[in-house]
Scaffold this active site. Structure first.
Site, mmCIF file in Angstrom:
data_model
loop_
_atom_site.group_PDB
_atom_site.id
_atom_site.type_symbol
_atom_site.label_atom_id
_atom_site.label_comp_id
_atom_site.label_asym_id
_atom_site.label_seq_id
_atom_site.Cartn_x
_atom_site.Cartn_y
_atom_site.Cartn_z
ATOM 1 N N CYS A 386 0.916 -1.368 -0.005
ATOM 2 C CA CYS A 386 0.195 -0.150 -0.098
ATOM 3 C C CYS A 386 0.985 1.467 -0.102
ATOM 4 C CB CYS A 386 -1.167 -0.111 1.038
ATOM 5 S SG CYS A 386 -2.543 0.918 0.731
ATOM 6 N N HIS A 512 -3.627 -5.186 0.390
ATOM 7 C CA HIS A 512 -3.062 -5.704 1.329
ATOM 8 C C HIS A 512 -3.204 -7.296 1.545
ATOM 9 C CE1 HIS A 512 -2.997 -2.165 3.940
ATOM 10 N NE2 HIS A 512 -3.680 -1.579 3.022
ATOM 11 N N GLU A 514 -1.580 -9.140 3.221
ATOM 12 C CA GLU A 514 -1.601 -9.826 4.572
ATOM 13 C C GLU A 514 -2.927 -10.015 5.459
ATOM 14 O OE1 GLU A 514 -1.078 -6.591 3.651
ATOM 15 O OE2 GLU A 514 -1.451 -5.315 5.595
HETATM 16 N N1 GLN Z 1 -1.896 6.637 2.658
HETATM 17 C C1 GLN Z 1 -1.998 5.770 1.570
HETATM 18 C C2 GLN Z 1 -3.335 6.128 0.868
HETATM 19 O O1 GLN Z 1 -4.313 6.423 1.682
HETATM 20 C C3 GLN Z 1 -1.636 4.424 1.766
HETATM 21 C C4 GLN Z 1 -2.808 3.698 2.527
HETATM 22 C C5 GLN Z 1 -2.237 2.434 3.295
HETATM 23 O O2 GLN Z 1 -1.082 2.128 3.488
HETATM 24 N N2 GLN Z 1 -3.028 1.544 3.752
HETATM 25 O O3 GLN Z 1 -3.553 5.569 -0.473
#
Ligand code: GLN
Length: 541
Positions: A386, A512, A514
């Protein structure tokens, strides 16, 4: 489809918080599932936030995301990792959500002029949420974990709802398991049961008699201690279950089996099963986990590293994928903000892989970008999750594409090169809670990519939690320079995976992975990453 109404098990906690109700619930569920029953687990959290999505990870650990896009308590991660069955919004309810729906009903006039009160309106709403999962007819057993500790003011409506539900649904269809602590006084060499007795008394004052007591302890409970607890807490001696500290949470189901938690539960609920629990795959995992043939060191670069719970699902995913590779993954937590002031070579020397963690906001971002650069230039296996993927894109823009000051508009609104930008649908969003791009989305992998090789298929679905995305205006530049989009959302064209072609293993994922890694299904991305780290270590010899 299950024909009969489900049985309901309530898990409460006493004496202190953090005794591991989630792990006990998940372990019992695992044992019942291993006997052929279908089980789900729900967590009721007694705080006023509607969900933990707006909570700082320092407050509450990781925010776990379900397939249907609910931002939930991290215990739901344990439920999925143990049971290998997805959860949903219905599996996590907070006091805030209960009150919100009651207040909305009041505003709509649903209560027909009645005075709205904790009893019956709040308790009815709690009861409705508990029974909702049972109504789906998918489960033989619904386990509801009540967050917090009995005796807390905020837990009272939940305990009252449990009391009423036992009456409504019948005592033969409901069960209360109370988890407490038996402290050990080193000076006198004694295990003390008084806190347990007091905690059961609090439940009794609220009209709830627990059926089973699970006692957390650092030392084995002698028979006389078990008998004493049974006598003073009105339970049978076989309903006093010892939960002694074990090396890994994945041992807990085996311990609970030894103690007969599943047998006594089934007896008390008149649940039928001729089967012995089938834990063959679970045991095979434990064996591999405990007897690794290789060892590697991973650097996890993030800004919440002081609190390991902030990266719970990531750490667990390495346990699953480590076992699959018969490899012990030692995780070195690295504070991205401190890294900005440190000698990166010294800090990252000797690691076999670098993971840049998810996150929000500006703090520590340059440290993360430095870690990406180090992984890219030194051919060290890299996984960006992310924000970690976004950092990889920014680093590549600055240092390979020579787009000076390239950034994400999250950190630098007026960057000359917004290679990561806010999603179109996010532009008008003003409320912070529950408004990100959340939950499962499809993704198509390109055939020759590392991602495709790792997954072994081209159609995947992964869970998301973000507002920003790769800016497709720059896509050609990236492709020409060797950073390629290997996963694309088929409906929106959003880039979901970026990888570097001439690097041994450099993968950034906007989603994600995970959240979907379980004991019995270690996630392909983590499996592939661990394999790449093992190979990297071999090459160093
Ligand atoms: N802050 C980033 C976004 O909102 C990544 C979010 C995250 O790592 N879950 O796109």
């Amino acid at each position: 489809m299950v024909d009969s109404s489900p049985k309901y098990i309530f898990v409460t906690g006493g004496v202190t918080s953090s005794l591991g109700k989630g792990i006990i619930s998940a372990s019992l569920a695992k044992l019942l599932q291993a006997r052929g029953l279908s089980v789900t687990i729900q967590k009721l959290d007694p705080y006023i936030n509607i969900d933990p999505g707006t909570l700082n990870p320092y407050e509450h650990g990781e925010c776990y995301v379900t397939e249907d896009g609910a931002e939930t308590d991290l215990d739901l991660g344990h439920y999925e990792r143990f049971l290998n069955v997805p959860t949903s919004q219905a599996n996590n309810v907070t006091t805030g959500r209960i009150y919100l729906s009651v207040i909305n009903k009041e505003r709509r006039g649903d209560y027909l002029g009645k005075t709205v009160q904790i009893i019956p309106h709040i308790t009815d709403e709690i009861k409705y949420r508990i029974k909702l999962l049972g109504k789906s007819k998918k489960y033989d057993v619904v386990i509801t974990e009540i967050g917090g500790t009995v005796g807390d003011i905020e837990s009272l409506p939940y305990i009252e709802a449990v009391r009423q539900l036992r009456y409504d649904l019948g005592y033969q269809n409901t069960l209360v398991i109370h988890l407490t602590l038996v402290p050990y006084l080193a000076a006198s060499g004694e295990l003390k049961t008084k806190p347990t007795q007091h905690s059961v008394k609090i439940l009794l004052e609220n009209g709830v008699q627990p059926d089973i007591l699970v006692l957390r302890t650092e030392h084995q409970l002698p028979n006389d201690v078990r008998k004493k607890v049974a006598l003073f807490c009105n339970v049978t001696v076989d309903a006093v279950i010892e939960s002694i500290d074990v090396p890994t949470i994945y041992d807990v189901p085996m311990k609970m089996k030894e103690e007969g938690l599943d047998v006594i539960t089934m007896k008390k609920l008149a649940l039928e099963s001729d089967l012995e629990p089938d834990l063959i795959a679970w045991e095979a995992f434990l064996k591999k986990h405990k007897n690794p043939k290789k060892e590697i060191q991973l650097a996890l670069v993030g800004k919440y590293v002081e609190l390991p719970d902030a990266y719970k699902s990531i750490s667990e995913a390495f346990i699953h994928s480590g076992a699959a590779n018969e490899t012990k993954v030692s995780v070195k937590m690295i504070h991205s903000e401190k890294l900005e002031q440190e000698n990166i070579e010294e800090v990252l020397q000797g690691v076999h892989g670098i993971l840049v963690a998810p996150g929000f906001g500006h703090r520590g971002i340059e440290g993360k970008i430095m870690a990406v650069k180090y992984a890219r230039e030194n051919n060290i296996p890299f996984l960006g999750i992310c924000l970690g993927m976004q950092c990889a894109v920014i680093e590549f823009a600055r240092n390979v594409l020579e787009l000076q000051d390239a950034h994400s508009t999250e950190m630098h609104r007026n960057t000359p090169f917004p290679v990561i930008d806010i999603m179109e649908q996010q532009k008008g969003v003003t409320d912070m809670g529950g408004t990100m791009r959340l939950g499962a989305y499809d993704c198509i992998l390109s055939p020759e990519s590392n991602a495709f090789q790792t997954y072994g298929t081209s159609n995947i679905s992964e869970r998301h939690r973000h507002r920003y995305e790769f800016n497709n205006d720059y896509l050609e530049k990236y492709k020409n320079a060797g950073m390629v989009p290997s996963g694309i959302n088929p409906d929106t064209n959003l880039v979901e995976i970026m990888e570097i072609s001439n690097h041994p293993w450099f993968v950034g994922v906007q989603f994600h992975p995970e959240y979907k890694s379980t004991v019995l299904n270690p996630h392909p991305i983590f499996r592939g990453f661990v394999k790449a780290m093992v190979e990297y270590k071999e090459r160093q010899k």
